[in-house]
Scaffold this motif. Structure first.
Motif, mmCIF file in Angstrom:
data_model
loop_
_atom_site.group_PDB
_atom_site.id
_atom_site.type_symbol
_atom_site.label_atom_id
_atom_site.label_comp_id
_atom_site.label_asym_id
_atom_site.label_seq_id
_atom_site.Cartn_x
_atom_site.Cartn_y
_atom_site.Cartn_z
ATOM 1 N N VAL A 1 29.933 -5.829 -29.330
ATOM 2 C CA VAL A 1 29.353 -4.578 -30.286
ATOM 3 C C VAL A 1 28.673 -5.736 -31.249
ATOM 4 N N GLY A 2 28.459 -6.909 -31.658
ATOM 5 C CA GLY A 2 27.212 -7.279 -32.159
ATOM 6 C C GLY A 2 28.188 -7.814 -33.808
ATOM 7 N N SER A 3 27.537 -8.417 -34.793
ATOM 8 C CA SER A 3 27.539 -8.398 -35.999
ATOM 9 C C SER A 3 27.815 -7.032 -36.492
ATOM 10 N N CYS A 4 26.743 -6.392 -36.057
ATOM 11 C CA CYS A 4 26.070 -4.731 -36.516
ATOM 12 C C CYS A 4 27.253 -3.541 -36.145
ATOM 13 N N GLY A 5 27.889 -4.008 -35.047
ATOM 14 C CA GLY A 5 29.346 -2.901 -34.759
ATOM 15 C C GLY A 5 30.014 -3.532 -35.299
ATOM 16 N N GLY A 6 31.918 -2.829 -34.746
ATOM 17 C CA GLY A 6 32.946 -2.383 -34.896
ATOM 18 C C GLY A 6 34.137 -1.781 -33.827
ATOM 19 N N MET A 7 35.356 -1.608 -34.023
ATOM 20 C CA MET A 7 36.004 -0.880 -33.365
ATOM 21 C C MET A 7 37.311 -0.630 -34.004
ATOM 22 N N LEU A 8 37.069 0.717 -33.347
ATOM 23 C CA LEU A 8 38.345 1.662 -33.957
ATOM 24 C C LEU A 8 39.193 1.824 -33.135
ATOM 25 N N ILE A 9 40.709 1.087 -32.891
ATOM 26 C CA ILE A 9 42.186 0.201 -32.827
ATOM 27 C C ILE A 9 43.414 0.552 -32.752
#
Length: 315
Positions: free
Chosen positions: A183-191
């Motif tokens: 995802v890199g520095s601009c992304g994220g994760m919904l977990i």
């Protein structure tokens, strides 16, 4: 359909016979939980998800339904949503219905035909959304389609359910590290994380009154008998699940009720009375442990969404 593309990353398929024989040869006999999900096992698991005692599925559905707009605002516009273990792609609809101009949806699953069917259904339901189905094993290193990765800046991994808790702690850390790279520095994760709670609630969830979870566990032996011509007498094994407070996890076992010998592929496996086959772990987490995992893996904890009883967190 013009909005659907398929990418075959040719994942290495698990060798069922070899992994079963290797697992039963260990001092603590074990069988990987991924082998629960033959056709019949998957149907039993669907029944588990509807049980009164089994809170995770309905709790997470409730969280996504209640907070989908807030989650969508956090994600923002023009995002690529990558779903690990997409399966039937039921939960993603809560998110897709609320997202603002998503760029594309990328379901990833090791079950090729199941993923293809569900992906096409999503593509039909959302004709203005690019659907990029990926046949891959998300628990290993993946080279995702360059077109998808390079075409959008905002990438968000959607990883609902309790699967992160089925991994051993170091395996979970490595998966999260790989995810941070994707995802890199601009992304994220919904977990999704299943939280620590009253052990009685956990015990009831994995020892339901109708015996559905027991049937799910025992079906693993039935599958081995059918596919490997083994000699397990399923009447001489019983389901056993308990909360291990030292390791903060539910453990599922199959206990041999008698001293016996089982034949699999011309190999003999001896069982003492009371000896077990360890079939699954399900780790439970605290907020502090989730924060520590985030820091170790390159993520920063931004938001929590939970249910009123604080049983479950996607964050």
């Amino acid at each position: 359909m013009d909005n659907f593309s398929f990418y075959d990353l040719q994942p290495k398929i698990s060798n069922f016979p070899d992994e079963v024989l290797a697992g039963l040869s260990k001092q603590q006999k074990q069988i990987p939980p991924k082998f629960f999900y033959d056709e019949y096992g998957s149907k039993i698991f669907d029944q588990i998800c509807e049980l009164e005692e089994y809170y995770p599925t309905r709790t997470e559905f409730g969280i996504l339904q209640q907070h989908s707009s807030d989650i969508a605002d956090q994600i923002g516009e023009n995002s690529l949503i990558i779903e690990y273990g997409s399966g039937s792609s039921q939960k993603i609809c809560f998110l897709l219905d609320s997202l603002i101009k998503p760029w594309a949806y990328m379901p990833i699953d090791i079950s090729r035909e199941h993923m293809l069917s569900a992906s096409k259904t999503i593509a039909d339901k959302y004709p203005n959304l690019k659907v990029l189905g990926v046949y891959a094993d998300y628990t290993t290193e993946m080279l995702l389609p360059e077109y998808a990765i390079s075409s959008v800046q905002k990438k968000v991994i959607f990883f609902p359910g309790t699967t992160i808790g089925n991994l051993e702690p170091e395996e979970a850390i490595q998966l999260l590290k790989r995810s941070a790279m994707i995802v890199g520095s601009c992304g994220g994760m919904l977990i999704g994380f299943d939280m620590k709670k009253d052990p009685q609630i956990l015990h009831a969830s994995y020892n339901d009154s109708k015996g559905v979870t027991a049937a799910f566990n025992i079906n693993l032996l039935t599958r081995i008998n059918r596919e490997l011509e083994a000699s397990f007498d399923t009447n001489t094994f019983t389901h056993y699940a308990f909360f291990n407070p030292q390791k903060s996890r539910i453990e599922m076992h199959l206990i041999s009720l008698v001293e016996q010998t089982v034949v699999i592929s011309d190999r003999l496996f001896n069982f003492l009375e009371g000896e077990s086959i360890h079939t699954e772990n399900s780790y439970k987490f605290s907020v502090q442990e989730i924060e520590n995992m985030s820091e170790r893996t390159g993520f920063k904890l931004i938001r929590f969404w939970t249910d009123p009883k604080k049983h479950f967190y996607p964050g």
